[in-house]
Design a protein around this motif. Structure first.
Motif, mmCIF file in Angstrom:
data_model
loop_
_atom_site.group_PDB
_atom_site.id
_atom_site.type_symbol
_atom_site.label_atom_id
_atom_site.label_comp_id
_atom_site.label_asym_id
_atom_site.label_seq_id
_atom_site.Cartn_x
_atom_site.Cartn_y
_atom_site.Cartn_z
ATOM 1 N N GLU A 32 2.123 -18.258 1.601
ATOM 2 C CA GLU A 32 2.149 -16.838 1.256
ATOM 3 C C GLU A 32 1.579 -15.980 2.370
ATOM 4 O O GLU A 32 2.080 -14.883 2.658
ATOM 5 C CB GLU A 32 1.366 -16.620 -0.046
ATOM 6 C CG GLU A 32 1.954 -17.332 -1.258
ATOM 7 C CD GLU A 32 3.353 -16.842 -1.588
ATOM 8 O OE1 GLU A 32 3.659 -15.668 -1.256
ATOM 9 O OE2 GLU A 32 4.128 -17.607 -2.177
ATOM 10 N N GLU A 33 0.546 -16.484 3.009
ATOM 11 C CA GLU A 33 -0.050 -15.747 4.121
ATOM 12 C C GLU A 33 0.930 -15.595 5.276
ATOM 13 O O GLU A 33 1.041 -14.524 5.898
ATOM 14 C CB GLU A 33 -1.306 -16.489 4.598
ATOM 15 C CG GLU A 33 -1.989 -15.857 5.792
ATOM 16 C CD GLU A 33 -3.085 -16.762 6.338
ATOM 17 O OE1 GLU A 33 -4.251 -16.363 6.280
ATOM 18 O OE2 GLU A 33 -2.744 -17.873 6.838
ATOM 19 N N GLU A 36 3.824 -13.139 4.456
ATOM 20 C CA GLU A 36 3.309 -11.769 4.513
ATOM 21 C C GLU A 36 3.156 -11.314 5.960
ATOM 22 O O GLU A 36 3.433 -10.153 6.295
ATOM 23 C CB GLU A 36 1.958 -11.700 3.787
ATOM 24 C CG GLU A 36 1.364 -10.306 3.749
ATOM 25 C CD GLU A 36 0.034 -10.270 2.999
ATOM 26 O OE1 GLU A 36 -0.717 -9.288 3.174
ATOM 27 O OE2 GLU A 36 -0.246 -11.231 2.254
ATOM 28 N N HIS A 37 2.778 -12.238 6.821
ATOM 29 C CA HIS A 37 2.588 -11.894 8.234
ATOM 30 C C HIS A 37 3.922 -11.548 8.907
ATOM 31 O O HIS A 37 4.029 -10.509 9.577
ATOM 32 C CB HIS A 37 1.924 -13.064 8.966
ATOM 33 C CG HIS A 37 1.990 -12.937 10.457
ATOM 34 N ND1 HIS A 37 1.213 -12.044 11.165
ATOM 35 C CD2 HIS A 37 2.762 -13.587 11.377
ATOM 36 C CE1 HIS A 37 1.495 -12.138 12.452
ATOM 37 N NE2 HIS A 37 2.426 -13.072 12.610
ATOM 38 N N ASN A 39 6.664 -10.543 7.596
ATOM 39 C CA ASN A 39 7.266 -9.339 7.021
ATOM 40 C C ASN A 39 6.549 -8.069 7.476
ATOM 41 O O ASN A 39 7.064 -6.963 7.270
ATOM 42 C CB ASN A 39 7.251 -9.406 5.502
ATOM 43 C CG ASN A 39 8.384 -10.255 4.950
ATOM 44 O OD1 ASN A 39 9.435 -10.380 5.586
ATOM 45 N ND2 ASN A 39 8.182 -10.844 3.783
ATOM 46 N N SER A 40 5.374 -8.221 8.083
ATOM 47 C CA SER A 40 4.635 -7.056 8.564
ATOM 48 C C SER A 40 4.973 -6.709 10.011
ATOM 49 O O SER A 40 4.536 -5.675 10.508
ATOM 50 C CB SER A 40 3.130 -7.313 8.452
ATOM 51 O OG SER A 40 2.726 -8.359 9.345
ATOM 52 N N LYS A 46 12.976 -8.009 6.729
ATOM 53 C CA LYS A 46 12.217 -8.644 5.667
ATOM 54 C C LYS A 46 12.762 -10.041 5.398
ATOM 55 O O LYS A 46 13.970 -10.243 5.304
ATOM 56 C CB LYS A 46 12.270 -7.807 4.381
ATOM 57 C CG LYS A 46 11.649 -6.414 4.523
ATOM 58 C CD LYS A 46 10.175 -6.495 4.897
ATOM 59 C CE LYS A 46 9.566 -5.113 5.070
ATOM 60 N NZ LYS A 46 8.144 -5.182 5.502
#
Length: 345
Positions: A32-33, A36-37, A39-40, A46
Motif C-alpha cells: 500500500e505504501e 501510494e508513492h 500515484n503521487s 494513476k
C-alpha cells in the motif's frame, strides 16, 4: 527502474514494464505504501493494482506461479472468456498467414514456459485447438519444426549465388490467383506480400455517415446521355475529377463549357439532349492524383465511351490491350464502388 529513481521508501524487488502494464515484486507490508508513492509522482498518471491470487499472477499472456518452495514458474495465461478460435484453415487467407498462427502459438509456448511437463501440456492443448480449426497434422508438424530451429541472429545472411531482391510489392489476396502472381514475381526476384481484399470490418462497420453522391470527390465517373423522348441516345463519357461530382457535372451541363465533350454533344451536336445525375455512375474513388489518372485510363480502355476523344491523361502500355473486349468495368483492388443502386443517395 522509475520507482527507485524517484525515491520509493521501499523499492520493489523488480519492476518489469510493457507499455502501461507492470510486473512488480514487493513485500506484502509495503504494498500500500508503494502504490501510494507511485500515484503521487504525477497527478495525471494513476496506477491500479492486482495482487497474486492463490500463488499466481497473470501478466499479459503469461501466468507467474509461485511454487511451495518459493521458486517461480511461468505458464501461458488465457482469460476465462477465451474461445480458442484462431484463423480457420478454410478461411480466405494466404497459407503463410495460417501457418504463422501455428508457428506463433508453438513458439510462444517454447519461449515462455519453463518446466518441460507444462510445455508438453501446452503443446498438446494448442494442437487440439488448432485441429478444431481444421489444421491438418502436416501443418502442426511444420510449425513445431520451425520453432525448434535455433535462431541465426538478427543479421540476415545472404545465400551465395542468390540474386538480390529487386523490391517488394503488396497485393490484395485472391485465392489461387494471388499464388500464381507470387510465383511469377519471384522468378524476377520480386518479393510479394498479401493483404486482405475485403474485411468484415470494411463491409459492416461505417464510422462515418455515407456522403451524398453529389458530394463525393477525387473520383472516376461515367456519364450517359439521357437523349430525347423522340431520340434515344447511348453516347457516354468517362472522366476523373479532384472536385466533388456535382461541380464537375454542372460544368458538363453548361453550354459555355467549350472544353467538355459532353457539353458539346448535348448543346451543339444533339440539341435537346440532356444529362441528369440519375445517369451518372461513380466507377471508383481514388485520393491519389497519379493513380486516379491510371484508373481513368483503364476504365476508358475497358468501356470505350463514345465521347472520349483520347485515352485519358495517362497513356497505358500495350499490356492493357486485352481489356478492349470487356463489357463490364474492371474490378480494381482499391477504392470504393458505387453502383446503380446508389442513385437515390
Amino acid at each position: 527502474m522509475a520507482a527507485k529513481g524517484r525515491g520509493a521508501p521501499h523499492p520493489p524487488g523488480w519492476w518489469f514494464r510493457y507499455v502501461d502494464d507492470t510486473h512488480t515484486k514487493q513485500k506484502v507490508e509495503h504494498v500500500e505504501e508503494f502504490i501510494e508513492h507511485i500515484n503521487s509522482i504525477d497527478p495525471d498518471i494513476k496506477f491500479t493494482m492486482e495482487k497474486e491470487d492463490n500463488g499466481s499472477l497473470a501478466f499479459l499472456d503469461t501466468n507467474t506461479i509461485r511454487k511451495p518452495d518459493g521458486s517461480l514458474k511461468i505458464n501461458i495465461y488465457r482469460k476465462p472468456t477465451h474461445t480458442d478460435q484462431y484463423l480457420d484453415l478454410n478461411s480466405h487467407h494466404p497459407n503463410e498467414h495460417k501457418l504463422s498462427v501455428v508457428r506463433t502459438l508453438f513458439g510462444r509456448a517454447k519461449s515462455i514456459i519453463i518446466e518441460e511437463q507444462d510445455l508438453n501440456n501446452e503443446m498438446q492443448y494448442v494442437s487440439q485447438a488448432l485441429k478444431k480449426c481444421h489444421y491438418p497434422e502436416w501443418a502442426l508438424k511444420k510449425g513445431r519444426e520451425q520453432t525448434s530451429k535455433p535462431k541465426s541472429g538478427t543479421e540476415s545472411k545472404r545465400v551465395p549465388g542468390k540474386a538480390k531482391s529487386k523490391g517488394n510489392i503488396v497485393l490484395p489476396y485472391v485465392q489461387c490467383t494471388s499464388e500464381q502472381l507470387k510465383r511469377a514475381f519471384l522468378k524476377h526476384n520480386i518479393s510479394v506480400s498479401f493483404k486482405p481484399h475485403k474485411t468484415l470490418r470494411q463491409l459492416l462497420v461505417h464510422s462515418k455517415d455515407k456522403p451524398d453522391k453529389e458530394d463525393i470527390c477525387r473520383l472516376i465517373y461515367h456519364i450517359k446521355c439521357d437523349g430525347h423522348p423522340k431520340d434515344q441516345c447511348s453516347m457516354d463519357y468517362i472522366g476523373a475529377t479532384e472536385r466533388n461530382l456535382i461541380a464537375r457535372f454542372m460544368e458538363h451541363r453548361r453550354s459555355s463549357s467549350t472544353s467538355s465533350e459532353v457539353s458539346r454533344h448535348i448543346h451543339d451536336c444533339k440539341p435537346g439532349h440532356a444529362i441528369t445525375m440519375e445517369n451518372v455512375m461513380i466507377l471508383d474513388h481514388e485520393p491519389s492524383w497519379f493513380e486516379r489518372g491510371v484508373k481513368d485510363a483503364i476504365y476508358i480502355r475497358a468501356l470505350r465511351p463514345d465521347l472520349n476523344k483520347d485515352g485519358g491523361r495517362y497513356q497505358l502500355s500495350h499490356t492493357w490491350d486485352h481489356t478492349d473486349d470487356l463489357e463490364d468495368p474492371p474490378s480494381l483492388p482499391v477504392g470504393i464502388k458505387v453502383g446503380p443502386s446508389d442513385k437515390s443517395s
